[in-house]
Structures are given as C-alpha cells and as structure tokens.
Design an enzyme around this catalytic site. Sequence first.
Site, PDB file in Angstrom:
ATOM      1  N   SER A 178     -40.414  46.690   5.624  1.00  0.00           N
ATOM      2  CA  SER A 178     -39.108  47.073   6.168  1.00  0.00           C
ATOM      3  C   SER A 178     -38.856  46.511   7.558  1.00  0.00           C
ATOM      4  O   SER A 178     -37.713  46.183   7.902  1.00  0.00           O
ATOM      5  CB  SER A 178     -38.982  48.598   6.194  1.00  0.00           C
ATOM      6  N   HIS A 224     -38.513  50.275  11.462  1.00  0.00           N
ATOM      7  CA  HIS A 224     -37.154  49.768  11.262  1.00  0.00           C
ATOM      8  C   HIS A 224     -36.530  49.352  12.589  1.00  0.00           C
ATOM      9  O   HIS A 224     -35.939  48.271  12.703  1.00  0.00           O
ATOM     10  CB  HIS A 224     -36.291  50.831  10.588  1.00  0.00           C
TER      11      HIS A 224
END
Length: 273
Positions: A178, A224
């Site tokens: 991610s 993230h």
Amino acid sequence: MRDASVGFQCPSCVKEGSKQTRSGRATYGGRRSDNPTLTSNVLIGVNVAVWLAVLVTGFAASQLVDLLGLLPRGRCDAPGGGFFPGAADAQTCALATPGTWVPGVADGAFWQLVTSQFLHVQPWHIAANMLALWSLGPEVERSFGRARFLALYLLSGLAGSVAVLWFSAPVDLTLGASGAIYGLFGAIAVITFKVKADLRSIGVLLAINVFITFAVPNISWQGHLGGLLGGAAIAAIIVYSPRARRTQIQVLGLVGITALLAALIALRIDTLG
C-alpha cells in the site's frame, strides 16, 4: 519552406525535429517505455509469487510472514497467538519456553523495510493493491520512463516503511504494497497539477482511499501516509526538474531522498535500541 505555428521551417528542420520527437524520451526525461505495462506486470508477478509462497507454507501461520513482514522491534511470540511482553531479546525469549523470537528492524532485519512491500496474506488485500498497481502503474511509467517509475515505486514503499517504523507500535507487524501504491497516487496528483488538469477525479479517489484507511480496522495509516508524501515528493523532483541537466538533477534529488530515509531509519533504530 513549410508552414509552422510561427513563421516557416525548412524541410530539413522539420525532418530533424521529427527525429528528436521519435528519440524515445519520456515526458519528464528517461527512455520511453516500449511497453509501459511491463514493469507493473513484473511487480504484480513478484507480489503474487510471494503470496502463493505464503499460501502453501501455512497462510497466516507461515514463517514467511514473520521473516518478510515489517516489525520495528523484535518480539517473543507465544504459541497460539500473542507474545511475551517481558521478553525483549532473543536470550530472554529463550527462557520463556515455548516462546519464539521474531527479529525486527532494530535487531538487524533491515530487509523487512523492502520485503514487507511485497508481502500479503489476505486475498482481498493483494487483489486491491494489485488492481491499483495495474491501473495506475502504466500511466506513471508513460510519463516517467521505466527507471524513474521503478525508483518512484520502490522509494515510495520505503517511505511508507519508514513512517511505519516511526509511528506504529514497535511490536506491530505491518505488510503490504500500500505504501508504494499510495506513492503512485501522489505521483499522479503531482503530474495532474503540473499539466494544470482537473484535480477533482484524483482528489475524489484519494478521499475514498483515505476514508477506507481510517474506517477499516487493521489498516496501516502510517504506511499509506508515508507512501503518499514520499511519492509526491519524488514525483515533484522528477516533474519539476529543469530541462537543462534534468537527469543529473533528478538523480541528485532521488539520492537525497534515499539519504534522508536512511538517516530516519538509523535515528529510529537508535531510539528503539
């Protein structure tokens, strides 16, 4: 002479300009990819191969998860789940029979900062990340060329790992691509801003993903955020480097980003120790 946008050009000038146009340079430097989907497909293949290896060696209980996942500081795992919080090193863990010591980055497992980017366990996790890579990767490679795209992807993933190292619990295991994927989001946002295109579509997509990050449990907002900021910074270096000595400036910028991440890793390891 031939008509040009301003005045006229001689046929030889037009021919020379056509050669330069077909020289194979990407929009922001670097060699234009003949197949801009290739790098993304290879990365997807590596992720799938690692996931299959995890699947056939025990799924969530696979030793590959502990070996390749990102653990800021080592921990002593207890059988059946959980860990022994009082066992802070391998020697103490050996006394907590039947504890199993799992090393972390602070214990010398530096590879986890990279390998965790290619590690997934849950099918939905790898499916979502690979779908995003398949969709976003070729678009970025078309603009950056293969080498710069790969540098962006790997350094964004490393930036996500550094954020996890600093802001997650020291004994929490983190895995997934991610961080690198959010780096692609950041890069596309920078490109969109540079060409003065409509930012609303990428803004809506980012807003949805940010909502999912905080709404769904057990998702690493640290990875993230680190990947997004890292990807945006790297893309800004590539996109806004002046044409004069563009490659040299881009390389120096990427080296600077790498050095900064390395310094943050060293500093964090010192505090964890």
